[in-house]
Design an enzyme around this catalytic site. Structure first.
Site: not given
Ligand code: ATR
Length: 285
Positions: A69, A105
Site C-alpha cells: 500500500k 478503505d
C-alpha cells in the site's frame, strides 16, 4: 470464447487468501461484463515493474493489499484526498500512462459503519479504536470525517498510537492514547468500539477484553472478517451490544474500485454477502 476485453485484479504477497476475486467476479457476472478480476502474487521488489506492465496487458487497474500500500502511494502519478491523508493507496486506476492512486478503505469503513449503525454513530459519543497500524489509520480518518469529537486509540505499543495521533491530528477531534489494558478509562461513556488489530484472525490469538465497563448502548465493530464472528463480536453480542463484522468494510471499499474500472456502480447486497460467507468457509489461514 474470446478473451475478456478488460482485466482488474488484486496485488499482494501472499494473495491466495484474498476473497476479492470472488466479490468482483460476482459483480462482473451480475452486470454481464466482458472482464475478469485476477489475483496477482507479486513480491515487493517486483511491484513497480509489474505495475508498469499491467496497462498494456489490458488491466484497467488493481486493488493493492499488504505489503504494497505504501509502494502504491509512491508510484501513483495522482493521489486523491483520502490517499494523501492515509499515506497509503489500496486502489490504482490506469489511465493513458497515468496511475491514479486512491484510498477506498476510508470511505469503505465509513459506508459500512453507517449501514450497520446508522448515520451519526461517530458523533453521538466517544469512539474507542484498538490498534495503530494501517487499518487503524483508515478507521480513525473515517471516524474524523464522520464528525467524531473524541477518539481513544489503544495500542499494545503506545508510541505507535501517539504517532498515529500526530499523523491524523484534527482540531475538531480530541485524540488520546490510553494504555492498552486501561479498559475502564477507555470505555467510559463510549458509543463505539472498533478492533483494527490482527487479533482474532484465524491463526492469531483471540481478542478477549473485559466489556463490563462498555456502556450497554455502545456498538462494537471488528474489521477482521475471517472468522466472521470473532471472539470480540461473540462477547459483545452475548452482552447485548449491536455488532458489525469485517465483511461490510471489505464489500464497501470494493464499490468505488469496481466503478472506477468498469463504469458501473455495483450494489452491496445480501446475495453478495452470502457468496463471500460461503467462500470464507473454505479459506484456511
Ligand atoms: P495493519 O496495517 O493491517 O493494521 P499492522 O500495521 O501490522 O497491520 O498493525 C497490526 C496491529 O495489530 C497493530 O496495532 C499491532 O500492535 P503493535 O503496534 O503493538 O504491534 C496489533 N497487534 C498485533 N498482534 C497483537 C497482539 N498480540 N496484542 C495486541 N496487539 C496486537
Amino acid at each position: 470464447m474470446s478473451a475478456p476485453v478488460s482485466f482488474a485484479g488484486v496485488v499482494g504477497w501472499p494473495i491466495s487468501q484474498s476473497v476479492s476475486p470472488t466479490m468482483h467476479n460476482f459483480w462482473i457476472a451480475q452486470y454481464g461484463l466482458d472482464a475478469e478480476y485476477i489475483p496477482l502474487a507479486v513480491k515487493p521488489e517486483d511491484f513497480a515493474e509489474v505495475m508498469a506492465r499491467l496497462p498494456e496487458k489490458g488491466f484497467a487497474g488493481v486493488n493493492v493489499t499488504i505489503p504494497h500500500k505504501e509502494a502504491a502511494f509512491k508510484l501513483s502519478t495522482t493521489l486523491d484526498t483520502n490517499a494523501r491523508a492515509a499515506g497509503a493507496v489500496n486502489l490504482l486506476v490506469f489511465d493513458q500512462g497515468k496511475i491514479h492512486g486512491r484510498n477506498t478503505d476510508i470511505p469503505g469503513f465509513s459506508a459500512a459503519l453507517t449501514e450497520s449503525f446508522g448515520p451519526g454513530i461517530a458523533r453521538a459519543a466517544p469512539a474507542v479504536v484498538l490498534g495503530a497500524g494501517g487499518a487503524a489509520r483508515a478507521v480513525v480518518l473515517a471516524l474524523i470525517h464522520q464528525g467524531a469529537f473524541d477518539i481513544r486509540i489503544l495500542n499494545r505499543t503506545e508510541t505507535r498510537a501517539r504517532n498515529l495521533i500526530d499523523l491524523v491530528q484534527d482540531k475538531g477531534t480530541k485524540l488520546s492514547a490510553p494504555d492498552w489494558g486501561d479498559w475502564n478509562a477507555a470505555f467510559e461513556g463510549a458509543g463505539l468500539l472498533v478492533n483494527t488489530t490482527s487479533l482474532g484472525m484465524i491463526g492469531k490469538d483471540a481478542l478477549h477484553i473485559p466489556l463490563e465497563h462498555l456502556p450497554r448502548g455502545a456498538a462494537v465493530a471488528d474489521i477482521v472478517y475471517n472468522p466472521l464472528e470473532t471472539a470480540l463480536l461473540a462477547d459483545a453480542r452475548a452482552r447485548g451490544h449491536r455488532t458489525m463484522d469485517g465483511l461490510g468494510m471489505l464489500m464497501h471499499q470494493a464499490v468505488p474500485a469496481f466503478a472506477a474500472w468498469f463504469g458501473v456502480t455495483p450494489q452491496v447486497t445480501p446475495d453478495l454477502r452470502a457468496v463471500l460467507e460461503e467462500k470464507l468457509r473454505g479459506v484456511k489461514p
